[in-house]
Every structure is written in C-alpha cells, then in structure tokens.
Design an enzyme around this catalytic site. Structure first.
Site, short mmCIF file in Angstrom:
data_model
loop_
_atom_site.label_atom_id
_atom_site.label_comp_id
_atom_site.label_asym_id
_atom_site.label_seq_id
_atom_site.Cartn_x
_atom_site.Cartn_y
_atom_site.Cartn_z
N VAL A 1 13.09 107.35 -27.07
CA VAL A 1 11.89 107.02 -28.74
C VAL A 1 10.81 107.71 -28.14
O VAL A 1 10.12 107.88 -30.04
CB VAL A 1 11.51 105.52 -28.88
CG1 VAL A 1 10.83 105.40 -27.33
CG2 VAL A 1 10.83 104.78 -29.80
N TYR A 2 11.00 108.47 -27.25
CA TYR A 2 9.90 109.85 -28.06
C TYR A 2 10.31 110.09 -28.54
O TYR A 2 10.77 111.37 -28.61
CB TYR A 2 9.85 109.86 -27.02
CG TYR A 2 9.29 109.74 -25.25
CD1 TYR A 2 8.30 108.23 -25.21
CD2 TYR A 2 9.34 110.53 -23.73
CE1 TYR A 2 8.14 107.51 -24.37
CE2 TYR A 2 8.18 108.92 -23.45
CZ TYR A 2 8.12 107.56 -23.11
OH TYR A 2 7.50 106.96 -22.42
N SER A 3 9.49 110.52 -29.87
CA SER A 3 9.53 111.54 -30.76
C SER A 3 10.97 111.06 -31.48
O SER A 3 11.19 112.13 -31.70
CB SER A 3 9.04 113.36 -30.74
OG SER A 3 8.02 113.78 -30.38
N MET A 4 11.00 109.95 -31.20
CA MET A 4 12.31 109.75 -32.17
C MET A 4 13.71 110.33 -31.80
O MET A 4 14.71 111.07 -32.26
CB MET A 4 12.75 109.15 -32.56
CG MET A 4 11.99 108.41 -33.94
SD MET A 4 11.52 107.21 -33.30
CE MET A 4 13.33 106.33 -34.13
#
Length: 326
Positions: free
Chosen positions: A60-63
């Site tokens: 999920v980090y920066s998608m």
C-alpha cells in the site's frame, strides 16, 4: 553494524531496519512528504553501505511505488542473498469487493503483485499489516502457509494488533501444523508504550522478533516541541497518533533532551538507544528522508543508557489510547 536472529528463526537481520514508507510518489499516497525515486535511491544505497540488510515496505505504500523503487535499487546495489526483504498485505489496493483484507484470494493475488513490483522471486518476510475482522484467521494462516510452501516467502510476520489476536493466530497455526509467525511489527516508542502491557511479554514468551515502527514518534522525539517540519504539518496520521496526549508527552521529551545533552549526542540517539535495550526488541524500523537520519540512527547503536537514565525517561509516561490496531 550488529546482526541478530529474527525471533526464533535462523534469519540474521541488522539491528536497524530501513522502513521504506518514505519512498514513493506523493500523488499516489496520503503522505505528501515522501521522496521520489531519484531522491530515494541514494538513501537506500547509504543504508546498505552502513551495513543495514533489513528493508521493510508494503504493497500500500504509495500504492506499489515504494516496492518498485526499493526493488530496483536493491537489484542495482545489493546481493539479494544477503538482503532481508519484507513487505506487507491487508490494506485496500483497489475499490470494490476483494480489494483489501486477508482472504485467501487477497493474499494469493497481492503476493504475486508485490513480487512483480519488487522484481524478485521471493520476499524473506511477508507481514499481515493489520488484523482482518472479516476473514476467519484459519483461512488467513493456511493461505500464508501455502505462500511459504510455494517458495514466495521464507517467513511470515504480523503487525499492529491486540495480543489476544496474535496469540489466536499462533495457536491456529500450531494446531494445524502451519507456518507460525516469527515477528511482530508494532507501534512502540518513548511516548507510546502501551505494547509493554501485553504484546511485549507475549513476544518474549513466544520468542518473537519485535520490529517496532514509529520509533521516533514520527519525528516528535527528535526536535524541540515547538519546531515543525513539512511532515509534521501535513501528516494527518501522525497528528491522530500523538496530538491528544501532547501535554503529557512533552515531559518525556524534556527528559530525553536533558539526557541527550548529558551524553553529548542527538535526541535520536537516546530515543533509539532506549528502544534497543527494551526486551525483546530486535530491530526498530527507521524511516529516513535525509542521509543524516540514517547516520544518526546507526550511531545510536553505540549509546548505552544506565538503569537510572532509563527510569528517568520512563517515569513521566501516562497511559495512552490504543493507536494502530484498526
């Protein structure tokens, strides 16, 4: 750099882990302060030069952009066999049904997407980012076991949950002969110590590796209370974690500053030194948006606090609302 075993596993990890939420694309993410690829790569390279072999990211980090940046940098700068690479699954990756959570469908889909973004055949540690209240834990643990057996991860870990949930997951895995967790990534620092009540004793008893996130309380332990940064002004998650208890926390930070001055080191050194001596902490996850953040963190490994100093740092703490478990 010192290296230690991660919990009861045979895996050797550096005493500090580089958290990679700081790397990505601001337009894809809630955090506006993340670094783009050009600015991220020198920090990843420097971490490797300092002996850090443990890197933590999440789908999920920066998608996904964080995984992509980290994967390309490690491919260019590191020997994959020496690197311990961790990523996570649970948070929402797309709208509509099955876009989040820890179902078999989500886990099997997300591990393949993470591996593709990271440019590797396997991760060393696959972590469930939160507890899934809508999926039976049996389904989750069997799916994680299958991911291990498929060779897509070497070990599994958990993050940010109640101790009873972690214990339940461990019990389900043991009862069924499935792979057990080797680590817990939880929220722990000088101004958030609720994990000392239940989770840390459980981890010690079960010989879990503990890799605390937010070891510097999103920067609040590193500077004067009145100072602000781009992150402190724009990071709403940080505000939700710490604003409500700011008056009580200020007393802890005052003592931290005094002890740092006495040692002639930065506040970062003392905050991390406190965490590193806390059993059973294995490797705090440090975020870095500047080279100095890395260098400061590594220097903390040589700072030793006396029992009197530890007591002085801990004494003003007041109970805090639980943060991060949902």
């Amino acid at each position: 750099m010192d290296y230690v075993k991660l919990g009861h596993s045979g895996l050797d990890v550096s005493r500090l882990c580089l958290g990679c939420m700081s790397f990505g694309a601001a337009e894809k993410w809630v955090h506006q302060w993340v670094l783009d690829e050009e600015k991220s790569r020198p920090i990843i390279k420097k971490a490797l030069e300092l002996g850090i072999n443990f890197f933590d990211t999440a789908n999920v980090y920066s998608m996904g952009a964080s995984e992509e940046i980290l994967g390309r940098a490690l491919k260019d700068y590191a020997n994959r066999d020496e690197i311990v690479l961790a990523t996570k699954v649970h948070q929402r990756m797309h709208e509509g049904p099955n876009g989040a959570g820890l179902s078999r469908k989500a886990i099997m889909s997300e591990i393949d997407k993470s591996l593709k973004r990271l440019g590797t055949d396997y991760v060393d540690l696959y972590i469930i980012h939160r507890w899934d209240y809508h999926t039976p834990i049996e389904e989750t643990m069997e799916a994680l076991h299958d991911v291990v057996k498929a060779g897509k991860t070497r070990y599994i870990g958990a993050s940010a949950m109640y101790a009873w949930q972690f214990q339940k997951a461990l019990h389900v895995a043991e009862k069924n002969g499935w792979t057990k967790f080797v680590s817990m990534q939880n929220h722990l620092n000088l101004i958030y110590r609720e994990e000392e009540r239940e989770m840390l004793p459980l981890c010690k008893e079960e010989k879990m590796g503990v890799t605390p996130y937010s070891p510097l309380a999103s920067g609040r332990l590193t500077r004067e209370w009145s100072e602000t940064t781009h992150r402190s002004e724009t990071d709403q998650i940080q505000k939700s974690k710490y604003d409500a208890t700011a008056d009580a926390d200020w007393l802890v930070v005052e003592r931290l500053a005094a002890i740092a001055e006495k040692h002639g080191v930065s506040r970062t050194h003392i905050a991390l030194a406190w965490l590193l001596q806390k059993e059973p902490v294995t490797a705090p996850i440090i975020g870095a948006t500047k080279m100095s953040h890395l260098e400061d963190a590594v220097r903390a490994l040589s700072v030793k606090l006396t029992s009197e100093e530890i007591a002085l740092l801990e004494e003003p703490y007041v109970p805090h609302p639980i943060v991060g478990h949902h």
